[in-house]
Write a protein that holds these residues in place. Sequence first.
Motif, PDB file in Angstrom:
ATOM      1  N   GLN A  27       0.755  -1.150   0.188  1.00 14.45           N
ATOM      2  CA  GLN A  27       0.004  -0.066  -0.058  1.00 14.45           C
ATOM      3  C   GLN A  27       0.855   1.026  -0.179  1.00 14.45           C
ATOM      4  O   GLN A  27       1.782   1.389   0.694  1.00 14.45           O
ATOM      5  N   GLY A  28       0.645   1.977  -0.853  1.00 11.41           N
ATOM      6  CA  GLY A  28       1.491   3.417  -0.687  1.00 11.41           C
ATOM      7  C   GLY A  28       2.722   3.395  -1.595  1.00 11.41           C
ATOM      8  O   GLY A  28       3.548   4.197  -1.411  1.00 11.41           O
ATOM      9  N   THR A  76      -1.566  -0.276  -3.996  1.00  9.69           N
ATOM     10  CA  THR A  76      -2.904   0.386  -3.661  1.00  9.69           C
ATOM     11  C   THR A  76      -2.558   1.686  -3.061  1.00  9.69           C
ATOM     12  O   THR A  76      -1.564   1.841  -2.506  1.00  9.69           O
ATOM     13  N   HIS A  77      -3.724   2.434  -3.040  1.00  7.35           N
ATOM     14  CA  HIS A  77      -3.802   3.853  -2.365  1.00  7.35           C
ATOM     15  C   HIS A  77      -2.373   4.783  -2.916  1.00  7.35           C
ATOM     16  O   HIS A  77      -1.753   5.282  -2.125  1.00  7.35           O
ATOM     17  N   VAL A  78      -2.248   4.665  -4.141  1.00 11.30           N
ATOM     18  CA  VAL A  78      -1.085   5.393  -4.805  1.00 11.30           C
ATOM     19  C   VAL A  78      -1.708   6.624  -5.797  1.00 11.30           C
ATOM     20  O   VAL A  78      -2.573   5.904  -6.659  1.00 11.30           O
ATOM     21  N   ASP A  79      -1.336   7.768  -5.637  1.00  3.72           N
ATOM     22  CA  ASP A  79      -1.899   8.780  -6.548  1.00  3.72           C
ATOM     23  C   ASP A  79      -0.612   9.360  -7.063  1.00  3.72           C
ATOM     24  O   ASP A  79       0.418   9.597  -6.336  1.00  3.72           O
ATOM     25  N   GLY A  80      -0.786   9.721  -8.464  1.00  4.07           N
ATOM     26  CA  GLY A  80       0.264  10.546  -8.951  1.00  4.07           C
ATOM     27  C   GLY A  80       1.403   9.871  -9.725  1.00  4.07           C
ATOM     28  O   GLY A  80       2.279  10.444 -10.579  1.00  4.07           O
ATOM     29  N   SER A  82       2.026   6.358 -12.295  1.00  4.09           N
ATOM     30  CA  SER A  82       1.479   5.191 -13.192  1.00  4.09           C
ATOM     31  C   SER A  82       2.611   4.321 -13.699  1.00  4.09           C
ATOM     32  O   SER A  82       3.818   4.811 -13.991  1.00  4.09           O
ATOM     33  N   ALA A 106       5.808   5.866  -2.468  1.00  2.47           N
ATOM     34  CA  ALA A 106       5.149   7.031  -3.325  1.00  2.47           C
ATOM     35  C   ALA A 106       5.492   8.409  -2.758  1.00  2.47           C
ATOM     36  O   ALA A 106       5.720   9.303  -3.408  1.00  2.47           O
ATOM     37  N   SER A 107       5.551   8.200  -1.491  1.00  3.66           N
ATOM     38  CA  SER A 107       5.834   9.499  -0.680  1.00  3.66           C
ATOM     39  C   SER A 107       7.157  10.178  -0.616  1.00  3.66           C
ATOM     40  O   SER A 107       7.404  11.051  -0.383  1.00  3.66           O
TER      41      SER A 107
END
Length: 301
Positions: A27-28, A76-80, A82, A106-107
């Motif tokens: 996640q993330g 999961t729960h990753v924005d920004g 691809s 991702a952060s």
Amino acid sequence: MIAYGFSEYGGPETEYFLDVPIPDPGQGQVLVAVHAAGVNPADWKVRAGNRKDTVQTSLPAVLGREVSGTVVQVGTHVDGFSVGDRVFGSTAAGHGGYAQYTVLNASSAAHKPDAVTFAAAATLPVAAGTAYDGVDQLGLASGSTLLVLGAGGGVGSAVLQIAKARGLSTIGVAGTGKQEWVAGLGARFVPSGEHFADAVDTVVDGIFDLVGGDTLKSAVSLTKPDAPVVSVADPVLATSLGGSGVHRRRTTEAYEAVADLVATGVLTPRIDQTFPLERAGEALATVESGHATGKVIIEVG
């Protein structure tokens, strides 16, 4: 996948190639096909067991803390981010960079600008990121004088460039073999050694330390009262002298800012040597010798 790591804490004899499953991003997180990995002194210090209290390690462990590459799977729960994005960042806890694939939070990842090569991007999270955060933390106004101890390495050279862009005057303390490099970055060069403080011969507004010990103690005598001091090499001593360690951010926003400095020509990472993954041991030995002026990079694919 093929990776390079170590089986137990100790010297270079504990290093070897691993044949391990490709990890899945949680996640993330994102899974990245590694194109380049940065090699840092912290890597051999982790292997030696010097960072047991601060770096999460399960043996056998893959070495390396910073990479650039292409996203091949998104958790999961990753924005920004691809699949197919070209990125760089810090490896997630429990994952290493000397490998064909690794996992990034991702952060703690950022998109790689087209103007920045994969090799250059792989130098940014540790050395340039530390320099950027430390100079920010010092908070010196334009026209101030910054003393950089250990100015000839990857972090120090980035500090000189970032400081210059912010209008600071810099004094760089380094070995005589790095005089041309340090002076070329706009700093006044001072040779390292027992009597370096006499050669500085001026009061400085702040210190960025990459040496520690007696060198840092001597340097503090050159500062104005309450001048800010940050140390990568000896944060405990710096704190006792009224300063602190460098508070690392390791965020997408900070990495994007550093990458923009490279893309716009403000910061030029110096890459001393590149090695293929099959020579990862040589790459780490080069850094462990202490003789690298700039960064050492492992090119993976």
